[in-house]
Scaffold this motif. Structure first.
Motif, short mmCIF file in Angstrom:
data_model
loop_
_atom_site.label_atom_id
_atom_site.label_comp_id
_atom_site.label_asym_id
_atom_site.label_seq_id
_atom_site.Cartn_x
_atom_site.Cartn_y
_atom_site.Cartn_z
N GLU B 283 41.26 31.65 -46.93
CA GLU B 283 41.04 30.55 -46.00
C GLU B 283 39.54 30.39 -45.70
N LYS B 284 38.87 31.53 -45.61
CA LYS B 284 37.44 31.49 -45.34
C LYS B 284 36.70 30.87 -46.52
N ARG B 285 37.16 31.25 -47.72
CA ARG B 285 36.47 30.78 -48.93
C ARG B 285 36.61 29.27 -49.11
N ILE B 286 37.80 28.74 -48.80
CA ILE B 286 37.98 27.30 -49.02
C ILE B 286 37.53 26.48 -47.82
N SER B 287 37.09 27.15 -46.77
CA SER B 287 36.71 26.43 -45.56
C SER B 287 35.38 25.70 -45.74
N LYS B 288 35.23 24.58 -44.99
CA LYS B 288 33.98 23.83 -45.08
C LYS B 288 32.88 24.51 -44.27
N ASN B 289 33.28 25.18 -43.22
CA ASN B 289 32.25 25.95 -42.49
C ASN B 289 32.66 27.41 -42.32
N PRO B 290 32.49 28.18 -43.41
CA PRO B 290 32.92 29.59 -43.39
C PRO B 290 32.20 30.42 -42.33
N GLU B 291 31.01 29.97 -41.92
CA GLU B 291 30.27 30.81 -40.96
C GLU B 291 30.94 30.87 -39.58
N SER B 292 31.88 29.93 -39.32
CA SER B 292 32.56 29.96 -38.02
C SER B 292 33.70 30.99 -38.00
N PHE B 293 34.01 31.54 -39.19
CA PHE B 293 35.07 32.57 -39.22
C PHE B 293 34.56 33.85 -38.59
N GLY B 300 41.30 30.77 -39.08
CA GLY B 300 41.22 32.18 -39.42
C GLY B 300 42.24 33.02 -38.68
N LEU B 301 42.82 32.44 -37.68
CA LEU B 301 43.89 33.12 -36.95
C LEU B 301 45.24 32.73 -37.54
N ALA B 302 45.37 31.44 -37.85
CA ALA B 302 46.66 30.96 -38.35
C ALA B 302 46.99 31.54 -39.73
N ALA B 303 45.96 31.66 -40.59
CA ALA B 303 46.22 32.09 -41.97
C ALA B 303 46.84 33.49 -42.04
N PRO B 304 46.21 34.53 -41.47
CA PRO B 304 46.84 35.85 -41.60
C PRO B 304 48.17 35.97 -40.85
#
Lengths: 152, 494
Positions: B283-293, B300-304
């Motif tokens: 989810e972090k990798r495909i995200s447009k703003n990974p730095e907010s993870f 980042g909460l919903a995915a796991p």
């Protein structure tokens, strides 16, 4: 040579596997079996022997995190040992003294040992807990826990 | 439509008043136990087994399944509120969940976790319903050779996937198989490693090992951390409200990671832990703003959360259809089933459709209960985190002792339990994983039986294990999975 913990452990496992192998060779053969009861134990014994050698050779340095797990103060080790002793005492006396008394004693003694200080609250909780468990096992599940010296 | 009939039949079983009650008890106690840092799903299931003595098999399984996914769910709550995951499958939940709680949005985080888990659970139960019958019908063609290979794969997968040294994990697995060899031999009746003791003739009960290695060994952890009470400023849960925009945002991750989690859950060795990490990273990798993870991103909460719940349902596929657990937790679950008199395997579906479909249907119900329980009652349930550890420790020990005493009414087993508790603790100190041991112990008897049957059929020819195409592939995959860590470390060096 035995400077790392992993190597010391590997020696213990090596000894364990030879002991296991020794007993695997003592298994009585069955006259009817084509593939007998000793085949798997012997295989496992040798497998563990090989793995202990591999662990010795690998001799991986432990990470700090792994080492930190073992840094316990003497006080804490003593505490853990005392709890083990309490459990031993509980097992030893369970069938003689009975479930209710031993459980309340054990719960109170352990919690006190760990530093819980609210006596009255603790006793009320533990007495209710023990009685609920005792009667639900005996009445609902039909499994009788030892009554010991108490008449019920 | 046979499938629909079966499902309706399953719901008829699951919706009987007593089974509704057991689902409820299961998810509630699972949630509570899973929430306590240190006690995971294995301990939760093991502690609950004595309650299932004498129950109908379907009800017992429904109860245990509820405990299992309830425990994963409970783990999320302590991850979010305390940054102390009760369960390893919810470690990834704390990455974004705890920052949200620190921002005063604990309620929102808990609500997102509950909804994502519900989504993950529901989608994957649907997948379970579709995949399980196919798997079972495929597996009916398996002979002892294939079964042996399959169990071998399960063991090698869990050993190569566990954290730390693979050699240590393999040693754990071999010791588990050795413990399984204690007692009367299943095929010839010869006594092995009993040293003349009558108590050992029937072997060692799995509950003794599960409770000792996991629950008792975890008690030591609680003892050492007893002074750190679970109090934090974030105990104010705050509003549970989620905006429409947020709901829309998390729907994508939920759908994606429910499917991913399910697939990983089906694979032997992998489970909630691996799936949740993998989902988080993806989810972090495909995200447009990974730095907010890591700073409180709701995706980042919903995915796991979707992923770990889906993986738990996925793990039921090999367990129910092949009778082979893929992880330590499902191994304990299998033990619980055997206690209840159910032998899972490809024939379970035909022989006991009530059990099979009843459990699957109960999972829908369980997911709804989890949602209901956790949304409005979260602030209340979270209070369990504030039970003083000093009281909890002695109660957990007593639970373990009674659980074991209740199987045999023999104090010999209690000494064994204590012994395994000490062993579990020592293994922890020396970084030996315990899951391969319990899995190997549960599989040991079956593995040995199919190994020897296969050899008897082949008249002692060991090549039989590579001559059947199915078992050849399975064994090749197992060997590859064992070699994987070696390649990885070589790659790292070069």
């Amino acid at each position: 040579m035995l400077n790392s913990m992993n190597r010391k452990v590997s020696i213990v496992i090596f000894l364990l596997s030879t002991l296991y192998l020794f007993y695997s060779y003592q298994i009585e053969p069955s006259p009817f079996a084509k593939i007998d009861a000793d085949i798997m134990p012997k295989g496992l014994g040798y497998l563990l022997l090989i793995l202990s050698v591999l662990l010795f050779i690998e001799n991986k340095e432990e990470t700090e995190q792994e080492k930190a797990k073992r840094s316990l103060t003497k006080q804490e080790v003593g505490l853990l040992l005392l709890i083990v002793l309490f459990v031993l005492g509980y097992i030893l006396l369970l069938e003689i003294i009975g479930f209710i008394i031993m459980t309340i004693l054990f719960l109170t003694a352990t919690s006190r040992l760990l530093g819980y200080t609210k006596w009255i609250r603790m006793l009320i909780i533990f007495v209710i807990f023990t009685l609920v468990i005792y009667f639900s096992f005996n009445e609902l599940l039909g499994l009788s826990l030892p009554s010991g010296i108490l008449p019920f | 439509m046979e499938v629909i009939d079966n499902i309706l039949n399953g719901f008829a079983v699951a919706l009987s008043w007593q089974n509704i009650f057991f689902v409820f008890i299961g998810v509630l106690s699972g949630t509570v136990i899973g929430m306590l840092p240190g006690l995971g799903p294995i301990s939760a299931i093991a502690i609950m087994i004595p309650l299932s003595y004498g129950m109908e098999p379907a009800s017992a399984l429904i109860l245990m399944a509820g405990v299992y996914y309830g425990a994963i769910f409970g783990g999320s709550t302590s991850s979010i509120l305390l940054n102390a995951p009760g369960v390893s499958g919810t470690v990834a939940t704390s990455f974004d969940g705890y920052p949200l709680a620190k921002q005063g949005k604990a309620g929102k985080a808990l609500a997102i976790a509950a909804i994502s888990s519900f989504g993950g659970g529901t989608i994957s139960v649907f997948a379970l319903m579709l995949v399980a019958p196919m798997m079972a019908s495929f597996a009916t063609q398996f002979g002892p050779t294939e079964y042996f290979a399959l169990m071998f794969l399960g063991l090698s997968a869990i050993s190569s996937l566990s954290e730390g040294s693979t050699i240590k994990a393999l040693i754990s697995a071999v010791i588990g198989l050795m413990i399984a060899s204690v007692g009367r031999d299943l095929l010839t009746g010869t006594a092995r490693f009993t040293f003349g003791s009558v108590n050992l003739l029937d072997g060692i009960d799995f509950l003794v090992i599960a409770l000792g290695l996991f629950a008792l060994a975890e008690v030591t952890n609680l003892v050492l951390t007893r002074n750190k009470e679970n109090k934090s400023k974030e105990s104010e849960v705050g509003s549970l409200r989620i905006t429409k925009q947020e709901a829309k945002e998390i729907s994508g991750p939920i759908a994606r990671h429910s499917i991913l989690g399910f697939i990983i859950g089906v694979l032997p060795g992998a489970g909630a832990t691996i799936s949740s990490f993998l989902s988080y990273i993806t989810e972090k990798r495909i995200s447009k703003n990974p730095e907010s993870f890591g700073k409180g991103n709701i995706k980042g909460l919903a995915a796991p959360e979707a992923s770990n719940n889906a993986a738990t349902s996925g793990a039921f596929v090999p367990l129910l259809t092949l009778g082979i657990p893929g992880s330590g937790t499902t191994a304990v679950l299998l033990g619980a089933l055997l206690v209840a008199g159910v032998t899972p395997g490809p024939l379970l579906m035909q022989e006991e459709p009530n059990v099979f479909w009843g459990v699957i249907a109960s999972m829908y119900l369980g997911n709804i209960f989890l949602l209901i329980l956790n949304l409005p009652l979260i602030p209340l349930i979270a209070k369990i985190l504030y039970i003083p550890k000093r009281l909890l420790i002695s109660l957990v020990i007593i639970f373990c002792l009674i659980g074991v005493y209740g199987i045999s009414f023999n104090t010999f087993d209690l000494y064994l339990l204590l012994g395994f508790g000490v062993l579990g603790y020592v293994m922890r100190l020396l970084s030996f994983p315990a899951a391969p041991l319990i899995l190997a112990f549960i599989l040991g008897g079956m593995m040995e039986t199919s190994f020897r049957q296969a050899l008897i059929i082949s008249k002692g020819d060991y090549l039989t294990f590579v001559q059947s195409p199915v078992s050849a592939v399975l064994i090749a995959v197992s060997v590859l999975s064992l070699l994987l860590p070696i390649f990885k470390s070589k790659m790292k060096k070069s």
